[in-house]
Write a protein that holds these residues in place. Structure first.
Motif, short mmCIF file in Angstrom:
data_model
loop_
_atom_site.label_atom_id
_atom_site.label_comp_id
_atom_site.label_asym_id
_atom_site.label_seq_id
_atom_site.Cartn_x
_atom_site.Cartn_y
_atom_site.Cartn_z
N THR A 24 0.85 -1.19 0.00
CA THR A 24 0.00 0.00 0.00
C THR A 24 0.89 1.24 0.00
O THR A 24 2.10 1.15 0.20
CB THR A 24 -0.92 0.03 1.24
OG1 THR A 24 -0.10 -0.01 2.42
CG2 THR A 24 -1.87 -1.15 1.26
N ARG A 25 0.28 2.38 -0.19
CA ARG A 25 1.02 3.65 -0.14
C ARG A 25 1.17 4.09 1.31
O ARG A 25 0.22 4.02 2.09
CB ARG A 25 0.27 4.75 -0.89
CG ARG A 25 0.30 4.55 -2.36
CD ARG A 25 1.14 5.62 -3.03
NE ARG A 25 1.14 5.39 -4.46
CZ ARG A 25 2.20 5.01 -5.12
NH1 ARG A 25 3.34 4.84 -4.53
NH2 ARG A 25 2.15 4.81 -6.41
N GLY A 26 2.37 4.56 1.63
CA GLY A 26 2.62 5.13 2.95
C GLY A 26 2.19 6.58 2.97
O GLY A 26 1.72 7.13 1.98
N ARG A 27 2.35 7.22 4.10
CA ARG A 27 1.95 8.63 4.26
C ARG A 27 2.68 9.55 3.30
O ARG A 27 2.16 10.56 2.88
CB ARG A 27 2.22 9.08 5.68
CG ARG A 27 1.29 8.46 6.66
CD ARG A 27 1.49 9.03 8.02
NE ARG A 27 0.60 8.36 8.95
CZ ARG A 27 0.60 8.58 10.23
NH1 ARG A 27 1.43 9.45 10.76
NH2 ARG A 27 -0.24 7.93 11.00
N LYS A 28 3.91 9.21 2.98
CA LYS A 28 4.71 10.05 2.08
C LYS A 28 4.62 9.60 0.63
O LYS A 28 5.38 10.04 -0.21
CB LYS A 28 6.16 10.05 2.54
CG LYS A 28 6.35 10.64 3.92
CD LYS A 28 7.80 10.57 4.34
CE LYS A 28 7.96 11.12 5.75
NZ LYS A 28 9.32 11.01 6.22
N GLY A 29 3.71 8.67 0.34
CA GLY A 29 3.54 8.18 -1.02
C GLY A 29 4.45 7.02 -1.39
O GLY A 29 4.39 6.52 -2.50
N ASP A 30 5.28 6.59 -0.44
CA ASP A 30 6.19 5.48 -0.73
C ASP A 30 5.46 4.15 -0.58
O ASP A 30 4.44 4.05 0.09
CB ASP A 30 7.41 5.54 0.20
CG ASP A 30 7.03 5.75 1.66
OD1 ASP A 30 5.88 6.15 1.93
OD2 ASP A 30 7.87 5.51 2.53
N ALA A 31 5.96 3.13 -1.26
CA ALA A 31 5.35 1.80 -1.22
C ALA A 31 5.76 1.09 0.07
O ALA A 31 6.95 0.87 0.32
CB ALA A 31 5.77 0.99 -2.43
#
Length: 96
Positions: A24-31
């Motif tokens: 899923t996407r993390g808070r900063k948009g990272d996987a």
């Protein structure tokens, strides 16, 4: 040679006897990824009263989790298609 990952839907369950890497996407948009698998529990220390239950790990960067499972069987569930990085390997379509 790149690893070929089998893809499953996000609602797939480890109860089917498979290890699932959920990305899923993390808070900063990272996987980010977590791993769901069946674990065996023997609360009273007796194998005949033990049971298997799904357990999920904490979230870590997807690239690290996928590297841990590069030589071990696991399937991948993606929150959205644009998360997958082709550098991680080939991702087969759901149901294949």
């Amino acid at each position: 040679m790149m690893k070929r990952w089998q893809r499953v839907s996000m609602d797939a369950s480890a109860e089917d006897g498979i290890t699932i890497i959920r990305i899923t996407r993390g808070r900063k948009g990272d996987a980010m990824a977590s791993v769901e698998s069946l674990e065996w529990f023997e609360p009273d220390g007796h194998k005949y009263t033990g049971y298997a239950a799904a357990q999920e790990t904490g979230r870590r960067p997807a690239v690290e989790v996928l590297a841990d499972f590069k030589k071990v069987r696991a399937v991948v569930a993606l929150e959205s298609d644009d998360i997958w990085d082709p550098a991680w390997g080939d991702l087969l379509p759901i149901g294949r």
